[in-house]
Each structure stands twice: as structure tokens, then as C-alpha cells.
Write a protein that holds these residues in place. Structure first.
Motif: not given
Length: 83
Positions: A5-12
Motif C-alpha cells: 500500500x505504501x509503495x502504491x501510494x507513493x507511485x500514485x
């Protein structure tokens, strides 16, 4: 799941800062590993209600090193990444 979730948050966040860019997510591993990882990523995307149309999923080969994922931010007009 929290790490994903944290990685996807940063990506978005990066995608939202570059509205003309497209995200590419390349998953490597066995078909079962890729399926599991894609489900984890989709769960994170849906949890935050991100636009799934901003990313393209690509299945990479099994390099024998276990499952892994690479995220790419591709500017408009640039070549798409390949596994």
C-alpha cells in the motif's frame, strides 16, 4: 500488504504530479507469484480508490530469483518499458 500500500501510494503521488504520464507495473516470477502480487497491488489500488486506468500491468518472466515488481513512470511520448 501495508508495504505494498505504501509503495502504491507513493507511485500514485508521482502519477498525479505528472498527469500526462502512464504508470507501468512489471511483475516477475512464476505465474502463481505474478497472480498473487497483482492481486496485492489491485487490493491497494482499490482500497485507496485510485484510477486503475493510470497503470498498465505487464507480466515479466521468471528469472529464478523469486517474485519481484518494478514500477515505471512513463512520460507521454516515451517508449514503454519491457520486461
Amino acid at each position: 500488504d501495508d508495504e505494498v500500500k505504501a509503495i502504491i501510494d507513493n507511485f500514485y503521488i508521482q502519477l498525479n504530479n505528472n498527469p500526462s504520464a502512464q504508470g507501468y507495473i512489471i511483475n516477475y516470477g512464476t505465474p502463481a507469484q505474478i497472480k498473487k502480487r497483482r492481486a496485492q497491488i489491485m487490493k491497494a489500488i482499490n482500497f485507496r480508490k485510485y484510477d486503475v486506468g493510470r497503470v498498465t500491468f505487464v507480466d515479466g518472466p521468471d528469472n529464478g530469483g523469486g517474485e519481484s515488481t518494478k514500477l515505471y513512470l512513463v512520460p507521454a511520448g516515451a517508449e514503454n518499458p519491457r520486461p
